[in-house]
Design an enzyme around this catalytic site. Structure first.
Site, short mmCIF file in Angstrom:
data_model
loop_
_atom_site.label_atom_id
_atom_site.label_comp_id
_atom_site.label_asym_id
_atom_site.label_seq_id
_atom_site.Cartn_x
_atom_site.Cartn_y
_atom_site.Cartn_z
N THR A 199 16.25 7.51 13.95
CA THR A 199 16.24 7.93 12.54
C THR A 199 17.52 8.73 12.30
O THR A 199 17.93 9.50 13.15
CB THR A 199 15.01 8.83 12.28
N VAL A 228 3.97 4.95 6.18
CA VAL A 228 5.20 5.63 5.77
C VAL A 228 5.22 6.98 6.45
O VAL A 228 4.21 7.69 6.47
CB VAL A 228 5.22 5.80 4.23
N GLY A 229 6.37 7.34 7.01
CA GLY A 229 6.48 8.61 7.73
C GLY A 229 7.02 9.72 6.84
O GLY A 229 6.90 9.69 5.61
N1 ASP Z 1 10.40 10.57 11.50
C1 ASP Z 1 10.43 9.14 11.56
C2 ASP Z 1 9.10 8.61 11.11
O1 ASP Z 1 8.10 9.17 11.49
C3 ASP Z 1 10.71 8.58 12.93
C4 ASP Z 1 11.77 9.29 13.74
O2 ASP Z 1 12.40 10.23 13.28
O3 ASP Z 1 12.02 8.87 14.89
O4 ASP Z 1 9.08 7.61 10.44
#
Ligand code: ASP
Length: 333
Positions: A199, A228-229
């Site tokens: 990310t 969705v994150g």
């Molecule tokens: N925070 C992102 C999500 O949960 C994933 C990540 O940062 O690796 O979609």
């Protein structure tokens, strides 16, 4: 886990490219060199925007855009696959000087989700558009789209297979560990050190003292269809104000339930904490106590203090100040 030594800049930016079990043994020298070069390109692009009179907002878009275009990171090209083997992406952006924000979630065709998030901010009365509606909005505004082959990488496809095998072996339980430090169940600590990291995000401070933050992701490998994150959620994965700008990476559900990005601002605003105390209190105490290895963030305040903190083994990261010389790091120091 680690945090950078105290850093301060007059203007510039800080970036991240994801967290994970990143140790020198985990990356080949060739791959490490590629990551370092890509992080430097991102920093130079953001700094170039600032130097040519662009705003902090412009700098975050340029820096994040470079990482979205690189197949190395889990954002744009090279994003993670969901449980169906389909890529869907999320992004957000926030202007600390105006409080305006834009975000998109669950988009599959947009080459640069962060640029679409900015368009949502600038050209719509809304903050968050999702799925087909967001893609329709992109088309109406002439945003560049790509087919599925553009976003595909073998590395992320292989990571999906690993994640599926792990999910079969160990249910991916999403609860806090109630302070049990022995619990190391974070998806960001997967056996393949690069499978779930990537990310991307940026925070910037321009010469006029404006702050901005942006984040873009393909989400977590093998995520449930429709998941969705935190990355497109203002206040969770991204936040910017007159005090600070924050972009997060890690196990998104925990960043949402702990309102991590906004909490940095809230601690500064209401508890009179400095940036370092606010960030470290969240990353190393609150989050890490609940969920060891949950993630990290980059943050900047209005005085130019920079924080790059993570409770995982490593975080792709970098910063650049007024001298225009990029600094990048991957492992804990
Ligand atoms: N925070 C992102 C999500 O949960 C994933 C990540 O940062 O690796 O979609």
């Amino acid at each position: 886990m680690a945090s950078a030594r105290a850093l301060r800049i007059d203007f510039g930016l800080a970036i991240h490219g994801g967290v994970g079990t990143l140790t020198p043994a985990a990356l080949t020298p060739e791959l490490e060199a590629e990551y370092r070069a890509a992080l430097e390109r991102s920093l130079r692009a953001g700094f170039g925007a600032l130097r040519s009179g662009g705003s902090a907002l412009d700098a975050t878009v340029e820096a994040v855009g470079v990482m979205e275009d690189s197949p190395l990171f889990n954002a744009g090209r090279g994003s993670n696959f969901d449980e169906r083997g389909v890529i869907t992406m999320d992004a957000s952006i926030m202007d600390g000087s105006t409080g305006a924000a834009g975000a998109v979630a669950h988009v599959a065709t947009v080459r640069s989700p962060v640029r679409l998030a900015r368009l949502v901010m600038d050209q719509s009365p809304h903050v968050l558009l999702v799925g087909e509606g967001a893609e329709h909005f992109a088309r109406v505004h002439g945003v560049k789209e790509e087919d599925a082959a553009y976003f595909y990488t073998d590395r992320r496809w292989d990571a999906l297979q690993v994640a599926k095998a792990e999910a079969g072996a160990r249910p991916n339980v999403l609860g806090d560990s109630d302070g049990d430090e022995s619990v190391e169940a974070s998806p960001s600590e997967a056996p393949d050190p690069t499978s779930r990291s990537g990310t991307v995000g940026a925070v910037a401070l321009d010469g006029a003292g404006r702050l901005a933050a942006a984040t873009s992701t393909g989400g977590m490998a093998n995520k449930t269809w429709g998941r969705v994150g935190d990355s497109p959620i203002i206040g969770a994965g991204t936040f910017a104000s007159h005090r600070c700008a924050v972009s997060c990476t890690g196990w998104g559900e925990h960043f949402i339930t702990n309102a991590v990005a906004h909490d940095v601002h809230a601690r500064m605003e209401h508890a009179d904490e400095g940036l370092a105390a606010a960030v470290r209190g969240i990353v190393f105490e609150r989050l890490h106590r609940k969920v060891p290895g949950s993630g990290g963030l980059v943050a900047l305040d209005a005085d130019g203090n920079v924080e790059l903190s993570f409770n995982t083994r490593g975080m792709y990261r970098g910063w650049i100040g007024e001298d225009g010389s990029p600094n990048v790091a991957i492992y804990a120091e």
